[in-house]
Scaffold this motif. Structure first.
Motif, PDB file in Angstrom:
ATOM      1  N   TYR A   1      11.679  69.038  40.433  1.00 32.98           N
ATOM      2  CA  TYR A   1      12.730  70.039  40.617  1.00 32.98           C
ATOM      3  C   TYR A   1      13.543  69.738  41.886  1.00 32.98           C
ATOM      4  O   TYR A   1      14.767  69.708  41.872  1.00 32.98           O
ATOM      5  CB  TYR A   1      12.107  71.438  40.714  1.00 32.98           C
TER       6      TYR A   1
ATOM      7  N   ILE B   1      23.174  66.058  36.960  1.00 29.13           N
ATOM      8  CA  ILE B   1      23.167  67.400  37.546  1.00 29.13           C
ATOM      9  C   ILE B   1      24.535  67.841  38.054  1.00 29.13           C
ATOM     10  O   ILE B   1      24.889  69.011  37.987  1.00 29.13           O
ATOM     11  CB  ILE B   1      22.090  67.512  38.666  1.00 29.13           C
TER      12      ILE B   1
ATOM     13  N   ALA C   1      17.435  68.985  42.414  1.00 25.25           N
ATOM     14  CA  ALA C   1      18.199  69.945  43.210  1.00 25.25           C
ATOM     15  C   ALA C   1      18.826  69.275  44.430  1.00 25.25           C
ATOM     16  O   ALA C   1      19.941  69.615  44.839  1.00 25.25           O
ATOM     17  CB  ALA C   1      17.285  71.090  43.659  1.00 25.25           C
TER      18      ALA C   1
ATOM     19  N   VAL D   1      19.665  73.530  37.603  1.00 27.06           N
ATOM     20  CA  VAL D   1      18.541  72.593  37.537  1.00 27.06           C
ATOM     21  C   VAL D   1      17.647  72.830  36.302  1.00 27.06           C
ATOM     22  O   VAL D   1      17.356  71.884  35.566  1.00 27.06           O
ATOM     23  CB  VAL D   1      17.726  72.587  38.851  1.00 27.06           C
TER      24      VAL D   1
END
Ligand SMILES: Nc1ncnc2c1ncn2[C@@H]1O[C@H](COP(=O)(O)OP(=O)(O)O)[C@@H](O)[C@H]1O
Ligand SMILES: [Mg+2]
Lengths: 228, 293
Positions: A97, A153, A101, A118
């Motif tokens: 994660y 992302i 991020a 995310v």
């Protein structure tokens, strides 16, 4: 959109890595870039990410002219690209994660935006349950999925992958290619560098083949005549 | 950079400092040592300066008048003395007074038989500018009726020389120590950067701006410098007070030594500015070398 016109690159060592490359990739395309080791594939990618400057010729990447780009514009150009490498390049002491991020945070996204995006991207790459794992607790295929999530992302217009399956077994490699194909279907341009003939032949895609720094074939046949 | 990332960047910088605990500790120590030495020299120079000033302020020139002059004639020489531009004040002392001053508090019987005639009428002269004492002495000697001029030039001059030497020495030492501090801080930051080379490469790859990448390292450098400044300030305070007590205990009133509290604000300012400069420049030095692309 990518446009290379008569691009050459000679390294300080005197190696002529690229000898006049012409290549055009439209938005939404899926392209395999193939060629023997040392043919200049990675050099093309380094030029596209502005890690290197061309010796001559012009390069257009998503509206940025790379042969004359200002240093201060380079980060903004890079945000239009998502780059994936053979060796994943994850931060070992950050969780899945956090790795994803991190890429958002360092371009100035707010905590709120990060929290929202995310999980969505982790689900897209099939890692919705692995957010808390560390990279070394994952298989190679899973680690590459993290890298793909990180590349996606910031919502780039194009994904560039340099031998993304080089460290994976054939089954995992195929899965990664399917994932990239799926991402392409969602509208992101995808360019995959590889020299795995078998893998390329399982897809019907445009294949650009280069040899000794020149494009030797470019077609939709879905295969190429290159022997490893 | 957006406001909502400021806390994050600050945190990254502080975290890095603790991560390289030993190196940070070394960097802070060397900065403290550097600042303490610089400040000690500055304080000693400053006090010496005050002492020189005091000594020079007390500089008096004694002008003796021809012994054949009557008291009235002697007094009249005073107007010529006062004509000299560098003379601030000329106070007449008669023979009688001079004798009394000479005998002072001592037992008068020791000086029995000593007549006022043995002394001469004199003027005690103070100057406008003590630096020109030699020239003024010469001018006084040329006045009619003046027989001798006594001036204690040497003590003031010697102190002034010591002060000058100390100034130069402290400047030189300060410069060397500043450079050492800069190099150590710079290397600490460089280690922090090397340690995060991969992270930096990823940041560049995903399009972080250079200022964003640099900021945590500035923060680290800034805090190293700041801690150095704060510690050195208090250590200096302690050391100075110990020295001051020692000086006061010698009972030598000649030496002026003012309490540290009189210099609290300037010392705090010097420490903070120096710490800030060392920290920021130290980090800039390594960031420049490291973050070219
Ligand atoms: N940094 C470099 N300095 C000098 N020569 C290089 C450098 N990188 C690559 N080359 C040379 O340029 C040519 C193309 O390399 P590369 O683009 O990495 O090929 P590929 O990725 O297709 O294997 C090779 O001959 C390689 O040795
Ligand atoms: Mg390569």
């Amino acid at each position: 959109m990518i446009d290379l016109v008569n691009v050459t690159k000679t390294y300080e060592t005197g190696t002529h890595a690229l000898n006049g490359i012409d290549m055009h990739i439209d938005d939404g395309e899926f392209v395999f870039l193939v060629g023997a080791s040392g043919s200049g594939k990675s050099t093309i990618i380094k030029l596209l990410t502005a890690e290197l400057k061309p010796t001559s010729g012009s390069i257009l990447v998503n509206g940025y002219k790379l042969e004359s780009i200002k240093r201060s514009s380079v980060p903004y150009m890079r945000r239009t690209l998502g780059v994936i490498f053979q060796d994943f390049r994850l931060i070992e002491n950050k969780t899945v994660y956090e790795n994803v991020a991190f890429a958002m945070r360092v371009i100035g996204a707010s905590a709120k935006e990060i929290k929202k995006r995310v999980p969505y991207v982790l689900e897209l790459v099939g890692l919705e349950n692995k957010g808390r794992r560390l990279p070394n607790e994952l298989s190679g295929g899973e680690q590459q999925r993290v890298a793909i999530a990180r590349a996606l992302i910031n919502n780039p217009t194009m994904i560039i992958a340099d031998e993304p399956t080089g460290n994976l077994d054939p089954a995992r490699s195929f899965e990664i290619m399917l994932l990239l194909e799926q991402i392409n279907a969602l509208g992101t341009t995808v360019m995959v560098v590889t020299h795995e003939k078998g893998l390329v032949d399982r897809f019907t895609k445009r294949v650009v083949a280069i040899d000794e720094g020149r494009v030797i074939s470019d077609g939709m046949d879905g295969y190429y005549n290159y022997e490893a | 950079m957006k406001h909502n990332n400021f806390g994050y960047l600050l945190g990254e910088g502080v975290r890095a400092m603790f991560k390289h605990g030993f190196m940070s500790f070394a960097a802070i120590c060397i900065t403290v040592a550097c600042l303490v030495i610089i400040n000690s020299f500055a304080l000693i120079s400053y006090n010496l300066d005050l002492t020189v000033g005091e000594v020079q302020k007390e500089l008096r020139i004694v002008v003796c008048i021809d012994e054949n002059y009557t008291e009235a004639e002697s007094k009249s020489v005073g107007s010529d003395i006062n004509l000299l531009p560098n003379v601030a004040n000329a106070e007449f002392v008669s023979r009688q007074q001079a004798l009394e001053d000479f005998i002072g508090d001592s037992d008068a019987s020791l000086f029995e038989g000593l007549e006022a005639d043995a002394m001469r009428d004199q003027f005690v002269v103070t100057l406008v500018d003590n630096a020109q004492v030699a020239e003024t002495k010469e001018a006084l000697e040329n006045i009619n009726g003046v027989s001798d001029v006594y001036a204690d030039i040497e003590v003031g001059n010697a102190l002034a020389t010591i002060r000058t030497v100390l100034y130069i020495a402290s400047l030189a030492i300060a410069a060397v120590l500043l450079i050492v501090s800069l190099i150590i801080i710079s290397n600490t930051i460089r280690l922090a950067m090397l340690d995060r080379r991969e992270e930096i490469a990823i940041m560049k790859m995903v399009g972080a701006t250079n200022s964003f990448i640099r900021f945590p390292f500035f923060v680290e450098g800034f805090f190293l410098g700041l801690f150095g400044a704060v510690f050195s300030f208090f250590i200096e305070w302690g050391l100075y007070e110990v020295l001051r007590k020692a000086v006061l205990n010698t009972g030598l009133k000649v030496i002026t030594i003012i309490p540290f509290t009189d210099m609290l604000v300037p010392m705090a300012l010097v420490c903070c500015v120096a710490g800030f400069v060392i920290g920021i420049f130290g980090s800039v030095m390594s960031i420049r070398r490291f973050l070219k692309v």
